[in-house]
Design a protein around this motif. Structure first.
Motif, mmCIF file in Angstrom:
data_model
loop_
_atom_site.group_PDB
_atom_site.id
_atom_site.type_symbol
_atom_site.label_atom_id
_atom_site.label_comp_id
_atom_site.label_asym_id
_atom_site.label_seq_id
_atom_site.Cartn_x
_atom_site.Cartn_y
_atom_site.Cartn_z
ATOM 1 N N THR A 47 -5.673 -0.176 -6.350
ATOM 2 C CA THR A 47 -7.062 0.122 -6.035
ATOM 3 C C THR A 47 -7.099 0.966 -4.761
ATOM 4 O O THR A 47 -6.355 0.717 -3.815
ATOM 5 N N GLN A 48 -7.957 1.975 -4.766
ATOM 6 C CA GLN A 48 -8.004 2.931 -3.665
ATOM 7 C C GLN A 48 -8.842 2.403 -2.511
ATOM 8 O O GLN A 48 -9.948 1.876 -2.704
ATOM 9 N N THR A 108 -10.239 3.972 1.136
ATOM 10 C CA THR A 108 -10.386 5.177 1.944
ATOM 11 C C THR A 108 -11.203 4.842 3.186
ATOM 12 O O THR A 108 -12.315 4.328 3.075
ATOM 13 N N ILE A 126 -3.533 3.595 -1.619
ATOM 14 C CA ILE A 126 -3.727 2.784 -2.815
ATOM 15 C C ILE A 126 -3.074 1.432 -2.527
ATOM 16 O O ILE A 126 -1.916 1.375 -2.106
ATOM 17 N N SER A 183 -5.910 3.958 4.960
ATOM 18 C CA SER A 183 -6.225 4.593 3.692
ATOM 19 C C SER A 183 -4.982 4.680 2.810
ATOM 20 O O SER A 183 -3.933 5.164 3.254
ATOM 21 N N ARG A 202 0.847 -1.191 0.000
ATOM 22 C CA ARG A 202 0.000 0.000 0.000
ATOM 23 C C ARG A 202 0.878 1.235 0.000
ATOM 24 O O ARG A 202 2.015 1.210 0.488
#
Length: 130
Positions: free
Chosen positions: A124-125, A127, A93, A91, A38
């Motif tokens: 992929t994000q 949040t 990507i 949070s 990430r």
């Protein structure tokens, strides 16, 4: 052909859950270390977990241990990352990556760096709101 395709992600509240999926080509899924990395804005890309497709049990860094869980769907050549008890600091990507030359015993810890992995998904994000 080596290919990784991620899906899942999105938004969640703190304490919630999300699941990411990484579909690997049959070539990679036949025997590779697949890791999840990430990257938050302004920070380096870092690994959070990894599993070897040939019977690996999964490795987790402390930041996600006991909250994230890896699983495999052999029929779909897919590795899932179940993320529970999410925190705002999760949070980022998220990327899955693979290295078909990394042995099962090395699919862990200090070997999980960006330079080791050859193949990458598109990201992929995720949040997480407070």
């Amino acid at each position: 052909q080596a290919q990784l395709t991620e899906s899942g992600g999105g938004s969640a509240q703190a304490g919630g859950s999300l699941r990411l999926s990484c579909k690997a080509s049959t070539y990679l899924y036949a025997g590779a270390c697949i890791a999840w990395f990430r990257q938050a804005p302004g920070e380096e890309r870092q690994a959070v977990a990894a599993i070897h497709t040939n019977g690996g049990t999964g490795f987790y860094f402390d930041s996600v241990k006991d909250r994230f869980t890896l699983s495999q769907d052999n029929g779909q050549t897919t590795v899932h990352l179940q993320m529970d008890s999410l925190k705002p600091e999760d949070s980022a990507i998220y990327y899955c990556a693979a290295n078909e030359y990394l042995r099962k015993s090395d699919c862990t810890g200090r070997f999980l760096t960006t330079t080791i992995f050859t193949w990458w998904g598109q990201g992929t994000q995720v949040t997480v709101s407070p």
